[in-house]
Design an enzyme around this catalytic site. Structure first.
Site, PDB file in Angstrom:
ATOM      1  N   ASP A  13      50.705  40.987  26.548  1.00 49.40           N
ATOM      2  CA  ASP A  13      51.768  40.847  27.243  1.00 49.40           C
ATOM      3  C   ASP A  13      51.400  40.481  28.860  1.00 49.40           C
ATOM      4  O   ASP A  13      50.186  41.146  29.382  1.00 49.40           O
ATOM      5  CB  ASP A  13      52.745  41.765  27.454  1.00 49.40           C
TER       6      ASP A  13
ATOM      7  N   ASN B 136      51.115  37.242  30.403  1.00 50.27           N
ATOM      8  CA  ASN B 136      50.545  36.031  30.937  1.00 50.27           C
ATOM      9  C   ASN B 136      51.360  35.285  31.738  1.00 50.27           C
ATOM     10  O   ASN B 136      50.763  34.691  32.674  1.00 50.27           O
ATOM     11  CB  ASN B 136      50.400  35.157  29.300  1.00 50.27           C
ATOM     12  N   GLY B 137      52.440  35.223  31.642  1.00 50.28           N
ATOM     13  CA  GLY B 137      53.513  34.584  32.587  1.00 50.28           C
ATOM     14  C   GLY B 137      53.440  35.218  33.858  1.00 50.28           C
ATOM     15  O   GLY B 137      53.333  34.130  34.918  1.00 50.28           O
ATOM     16  N   ARG B 138      53.624  36.230  34.085  1.00 51.57           N
ATOM     17  CA  ARG B 138      53.593  36.889  35.360  1.00 51.57           C
ATOM     18  C   ARG B 138      52.415  36.576  35.951  1.00 51.57           C
ATOM     19  O   ARG B 138      52.287  36.441  37.155  1.00 51.57           O
ATOM     20  CB  ARG B 138      53.743  38.293  35.100  1.00 51.57           C
TER      21      ARG B 138
ATOM     22  N   HIS C 194      48.807  31.617  29.828  1.00 45.85           N
ATOM     23  CA  HIS C 194      48.531  31.596  28.537  1.00 45.85           C
ATOM     24  C   HIS C 194      47.203  31.243  27.982  1.00 45.85           C
ATOM     25  O   HIS C 194      46.600  31.530  27.184  1.00 45.85           O
ATOM     26  CB  HIS C 194      49.573  30.721  27.620  1.00 45.85           C
TER      27      HIS C 194
ATOM     28  N   LEU D  22      34.393  42.659  11.597  1.00 46.40           N
ATOM     29  CA  LEU D  22      35.568  43.151  12.318  1.00 46.40           C
ATOM     30  C   LEU D  22      36.841  42.394  11.594  1.00 46.40           C
ATOM     31  O   LEU D  22      36.548  41.057  11.510  1.00 46.40           O
ATOM     32  CB  LEU D  22      35.590  42.739  13.717  1.00 46.40           C
TER      33      LEU D  22
ATOM     34  N   ARG E 108      57.404  49.133  25.696  1.00 47.08           N
ATOM     35  CA  ARG E 108      58.309  49.046  24.279  1.00 47.08           C
ATOM     36  C   ARG E 108      57.610  48.344  23.247  1.00 47.08           C
ATOM     37  O   ARG E 108      56.435  47.550  23.579  1.00 47.08           O
ATOM     38  CB  ARG E 108      59.562  48.185  24.883  1.00 47.08           C
TER      39      ARG E 108
HETATM   40  C1  IPE Z   1      55.896  40.741  23.041  1.00 41.51           C
HETATM   41  O1  IPE Z   1      56.013  40.059  24.378  1.00 41.51           O
HETATM   42  C2  IPE Z   1      55.576  39.363  22.109  1.00 41.51           C
HETATM   43  C3  IPE Z   1      54.218  39.245  22.327  1.00 41.51           C
HETATM   44  C4  IPE Z   1      53.520  39.633  23.140  1.00 41.51           C
HETATM   45  C5  IPE Z   1      53.605  38.165  21.544  1.00 41.51           C
HETATM   46  P1  IPE Z   1      57.407  39.583  24.823  1.00 41.51           P
HETATM   47  O2  IPE Z   1      57.011  39.355  26.469  1.00 41.51           O
HETATM   48  O3  IPE Z   1      57.798  38.553  23.911  1.00 41.51           O
HETATM   49  O4  IPE Z   1      58.327  40.915  24.693  1.00 41.51           O
HETATM   50  P2  IPE Z   1      59.775  41.033  25.744  1.00 41.51           P
HETATM   51  O5  IPE Z   1      60.665  39.951  25.921  1.00 41.51           O
HETATM   52  O6  IPE Z   1      59.265  41.644  27.015  1.00 41.51           O
HETATM   53  O7  IPE Z   1      60.170  42.564  25.119  1.00 41.51           O
HETATM   54  C1  IPE Z   2      52.590  37.152  26.359  1.00 45.18           C
HETATM   55  O1  IPE Z   2      52.652  36.785  27.720  1.00 45.18           O
HETATM   56  C2  IPE Z   2      52.369  36.088  25.504  1.00 45.18           C
HETATM   57  C3  IPE Z   2      53.498  35.697  24.832  1.00 45.18           C
HETATM   58  C4  IPE Z   2      54.619  36.578  24.714  1.00 45.18           C
HETATM   59  C5  IPE Z   2      53.661  34.570  23.797  1.00 45.18           C
HETATM   60  P1  IPE Z   2      54.206  36.453  28.369  1.00 45.18           P
HETATM   61  O2  IPE Z   2      54.416  35.140  28.175  1.00 45.18           O
HETATM   62  O3  IPE Z   2      55.249  37.376  27.601  1.00 45.18           O
HETATM   63  O4  IPE Z   2      54.166  37.012  29.864  1.00 45.18           O
HETATM   64  P2  IPE Z   2      55.188  37.723  30.804  1.00 45.18           P
HETATM   65  O5  IPE Z   2      55.482  38.792  30.042  1.00 45.18           O
HETATM   66  O6  IPE Z   2      56.557  36.599  30.632  1.00 45.18           O
HETATM   67  O7  IPE Z   2      54.536  37.926  32.084  1.00 45.18           O
HETATM   68 MG    MG Z   3      55.985  39.091  28.045  1.00 46.31          MG
END
Ligand code: IPE
Ligand code: IPE
Ligand code: MG
Length: 239
Positions: free
Chosen positions: A15, A17-19, A32, A126, A189
């Protein structure tokens, strides 16, 4: 019971990547892309550390709610990952497979996932599970439907359905439960990941976003796991 040995099965919720991208003033797609590199690194290091099973959450059943552009970008990266990385994984003797329901993905991506499974199916290194369009609830529901169908046909007796039987009908059939689930980016979570299999997993939250998670971060998370005491509902043994 007691102090954990090294885990056989490590699961990771990749989790943040976006931030990671947003903090750098970049579009989320850059995060990503960097996340794919992190996965290559971590798969390599997991194999080097002798971890037997690595399961990573790459796309949830809920991630379809994201803007179409982001979903398409993720599918494109997935295609690229299978095209560019499978040879490398095969060379490392990694055995790759997907967890989740691949039907909604484009047919070429489904074929790539299938050929990755076939190519690496006999590897003894693995075992890497990539969770795609995966949700713990959907997985349990599919198992329940399958078992209900078998019961209706008279192939099984409902009274004989026990935990092992249900587990054999999950996508993770044949895998041990993960001893540890790591989530990056500070969120605590499960977000619908491995609901059944997580029953007694140690949950390790790390602050780094997934693209920053490196070899050292993995070792630190495993060290944190080793400091835990696992009791499985029993009482602590006297020394
Ligand atoms: C969980 O992350 C799914 C993956 C890492 C693929 P999300 O970013 O989708 O989860 P929430 O929305 O924060 O719970
Ligand atoms: C995890 O990073 C990748 C996927 C859920 C596909 P996010 O895209 O959820 O990144 P945040 O949580 O928005 O930073
Ligand atoms: Mg996320």
């Amino acid at each position: 019971m007691g102090k954990p040995l090294d885990p056989q099965h490590v699961a990771i919720i990749m989790d943040g990547n976006g931030r990671w991208a947003e903090r750098r003033g970049l579009p989320r797609g850059f995060g990503h892309r960097a996340g794919v590199e992190a996965l290559r690194r971590i798969a390599r290091h997991s194999a080097a550390l002798g971890i037997r099973y690595l399961t990573v959450y790459a796309f949830s059943t809920e991630n379809w709610k994201r803007p179409r552009g982001e979903v398409n970008l993720l599918i494109g990266l997935l295609r690229e990952y299978f095209q560019k990385t499978i040879a490398e994984l095969h060379e490392m003797r990694v055995r790759v497979r997907v967890l989740g329901e691949m039907a909604p993905f484009p047919s070429d991506v489904r074929r790539l996932a299938e050929s990755a499974r076939e190519l690496t199916g006999l590897n003894d290194g693995l075992r890497l599970q990539i969770a795609l369009n995966y949700g713990g609830r959907a997985e349990i529901l599919r198992a329940a439907q399958n078992l209900a169908g078998q019961a209706l046909r008279g192939a099984i007796d409902p009274a004989e359905i026990d935990e092992d039987c249900l587990a054999r009908h999950l996508d993770t059939a044949g895998l041990p439960d993960p001893e540890v689930i790591i989530r990056t980016s500070g969120e605590s979570r499960l977000s619908n990941f491995l609901l059944w299999q997580a029953a007694y997993a140690e949950f390790v939250v790390v602050e780094e976003c997934w693209p920053d998670f490196d070899e050292k971060s993995l070792e630190n998370a495993l060290a944190e796991y080793r400091r835990r005491e696992r009791r499985f509902g029993a009482v602590r043994r006297k020394k």
